[in-house]
Scaffold this motif. Sequence first.
Motif, PDB file in Angstrom:
ATOM      1  N   SER A 159       2.036   2.671  -7.206  1.00  0.00           N
ATOM      2  CA  SER A 159       2.819   2.551  -6.684  1.00  0.00           C
ATOM      3  C   SER A 159       3.409   1.669  -5.477  1.00  0.00           C
ATOM      4  O   SER A 159       4.607   1.612  -4.625  1.00  0.00           O
ATOM      5  CB  SER A 159       3.555   3.747  -6.306  1.00  0.00           C
ATOM      6  N   HIS A 160       2.646   1.234  -5.030  1.00  0.00           N
ATOM      7  CA  HIS A 160       2.906  -0.102  -3.716  1.00  0.00           C
ATOM      8  C   HIS A 160       1.521  -0.832  -3.304  1.00  0.00           C
ATOM      9  O   HIS A 160       0.538  -0.782  -4.058  1.00  0.00           O
ATOM     10  CB  HIS A 160       2.485   1.355  -2.076  1.00  0.00           C
TER      11      HIS A 160
ATOM     12  N   GLY B 119       7.748  -2.220  -7.423  1.00  0.00           N
ATOM     13  CA  GLY B 119       7.810  -1.432  -6.385  1.00  0.00           C
ATOM     14  C   GLY B 119       8.032  -2.547  -5.119  1.00  0.00           C
ATOM     15  O   GLY B 119       8.007  -4.144  -5.108  1.00  0.00           O
ATOM     16  N   ALA B 120       7.215  -2.128  -3.822  1.00  0.00           N
ATOM     17  CA  ALA B 120       7.779  -3.373  -2.482  1.00  0.00           C
ATOM     18  C   ALA B 120       6.674  -3.377  -2.424  1.00  0.00           C
ATOM     19  O   ALA B 120       5.713  -3.419  -2.598  1.00  0.00           O
ATOM     20  CB  ALA B 120       8.585  -2.068  -1.306  1.00  0.00           C
TER      21      ALA B 120
ATOM     22  N   GLU C 299       4.426  12.329  -3.780  1.00  0.00           N
ATOM     23  CA  GLU C 299       3.529  11.658  -3.765  1.00  0.00           C
ATOM     24  C   GLU C 299       2.866  11.347  -3.207  1.00  0.00           C
ATOM     25  O   GLU C 299       2.534  11.056  -1.899  1.00  0.00           O
ATOM     26  CB  GLU C 299       4.291  10.485  -4.957  1.00  0.00           C
ATOM     27  N   LEU C 300       0.959  11.055  -4.050  1.00  0.00           N
ATOM     28  CA  LEU C 300       0.117  10.909  -3.529  1.00  0.00           C
ATOM     29  C   LEU C 300      -0.288   9.545  -3.418  1.00  0.00           C
ATOM     30  O   LEU C 300      -0.027   8.791  -4.625  1.00  0.00           O
ATOM     31  CB  LEU C 300      -1.103  11.271  -3.660  1.00  0.00           C
ATOM     32  N   LEU C 301      -0.942   8.911  -2.960  1.00  0.00           N
ATOM     33  CA  LEU C 301      -1.012   7.476  -2.780  1.00  0.00           C
ATOM     34  C   LEU C 301      -3.428   6.771  -2.747  1.00  0.00           C
ATOM     35  O   LEU C 301      -2.829   7.428  -1.307  1.00  0.00           O
ATOM     36  CB  LEU C 301      -0.469   6.158  -2.301  1.00  0.00           C
ATOM     37  N   LEU C 302      -3.675   7.060  -3.623  1.00  0.00           N
ATOM     38  CA  LEU C 302      -4.961   6.816  -3.145  1.00  0.00           C
ATOM     39  C   LEU C 302      -5.276   5.207  -2.709  1.00  0.00           C
ATOM     40  O   LEU C 302      -4.881   4.437  -3.709  1.00  0.00           O
ATOM     41  CB  LEU C 302      -5.911   7.126  -4.655  1.00  0.00           C
ATOM     42  N   GLU C 303      -5.523   4.666  -1.375  1.00  0.00           N
ATOM     43  CA  GLU C 303      -6.220   4.049  -0.825  1.00  0.00           C
ATOM     44  C   GLU C 303      -7.074   3.383  -1.376  1.00  0.00           C
ATOM     45  O   GLU C 303      -8.117   3.732   0.179  1.00  0.00           O
ATOM     46  CB  GLU C 303      -5.322   3.062   0.316  1.00  0.00           C
TER      47      GLU C 303
ATOM     48  N   LEU D 257      -0.393  11.386  -8.710  1.00  0.00           N
ATOM     49  CA  LEU D 257      -0.788  10.446  -8.047  1.00  0.00           C
ATOM     50  C   LEU D 257      -0.855   8.928  -8.668  1.00  0.00           C
ATOM     51  O   LEU D 257      -0.797   8.848  -9.318  1.00  0.00           O
ATOM     52  CB  LEU D 257      -2.235  11.166  -7.875  1.00  0.00           C
ATOM     53  N   ARG D 258      -0.693   7.954  -7.109  1.00  0.00           N
ATOM     54  CA  ARG D 258      -0.989   5.894  -7.921  1.00  0.00           C
ATOM     55  C   ARG D 258      -1.967   5.809  -6.968  1.00  0.00           C
ATOM     56  O   ARG D 258      -2.275   6.426  -5.668  1.00  0.00           O
ATOM     57  CB  ARG D 258       0.692   6.111  -8.267  1.00  0.00           C
TER      58      ARG D 258
END
Length: 263
Positions: free
Chosen positions: A204-205, A238-239, A141-145, A176-177
């Motif tokens: 997701s985070h 999520g966390a 999984e990718l995370l865009l920040e 992507l999340r």
Amino acid sequence: MKLIPCIEMLYKAEHPAFLDRFRAAQADGFDAVDTWLWRDKPIDAMVDVVAETGVQVSSLCADPRASLVQPAEHATVLGAVRDAVPVARRVNSQLKGAGPAARIILASGFSVPGVAEAEQRANIVGVLREAARIAADGGVELLLEPVHMVIGGNLMAVHAVRQGLDIVEAVDHPALRLLADVYHGAVSGETFAQAFADRTELISHVQVADFEGRHEPGTGQLDWSGLLPLLRQRGYTGAIGLEYLPTLPIDQSLALTRRHLGL
């Protein structure tokens, strides 16, 4: 909600040796940690310490960092994702049951003066669609920040949570999340309610640090009492990542954080 410390910041003062921070996190009851760039890390040794402690790597950053805004850097972006996928899969591979792959974090890069916002957005969406396909093929999984950072008068193109949600929604790919960092949102002027008003299923985070100063919750201006109730109300399961610069010894810092978050 469980907490995940970023060991690039937490435990650094007490444990200058990077791998010792996994052991310290284990001793404090954590089962996962966040990290940053991976190319300077001893990956073989990380695999071993994850297996030893049971503390998995929750996330790492695409390395090198490159701009999603500028087409001339898109090959570097996609190459960084391709290179990170096997690392993300490997770091937790020796956990019992072969732990989940670490997630790969990307930031947008800086806005480009003289280029229309719509064109910059289209560039970001286009390269993220391809990056998400690469990640999905690798089971990662990718995370865009969104990151609020200004250099040379230029602000990051995606710097607020709601901007990030708009991009993730436009890319429309399950690999992507969003990584919603409430500190960067606060610097951008977002309240918790504005940041998490809707589309929480695309997040997701969540990471926390107080504003101003980027220290532990309870050291700045933010009222933390409403964050977790709001996230629960919005359906976030999520966390909560702890990505802050501690002002106290780690045991006191964690106690203060837990008290203000209500965990």
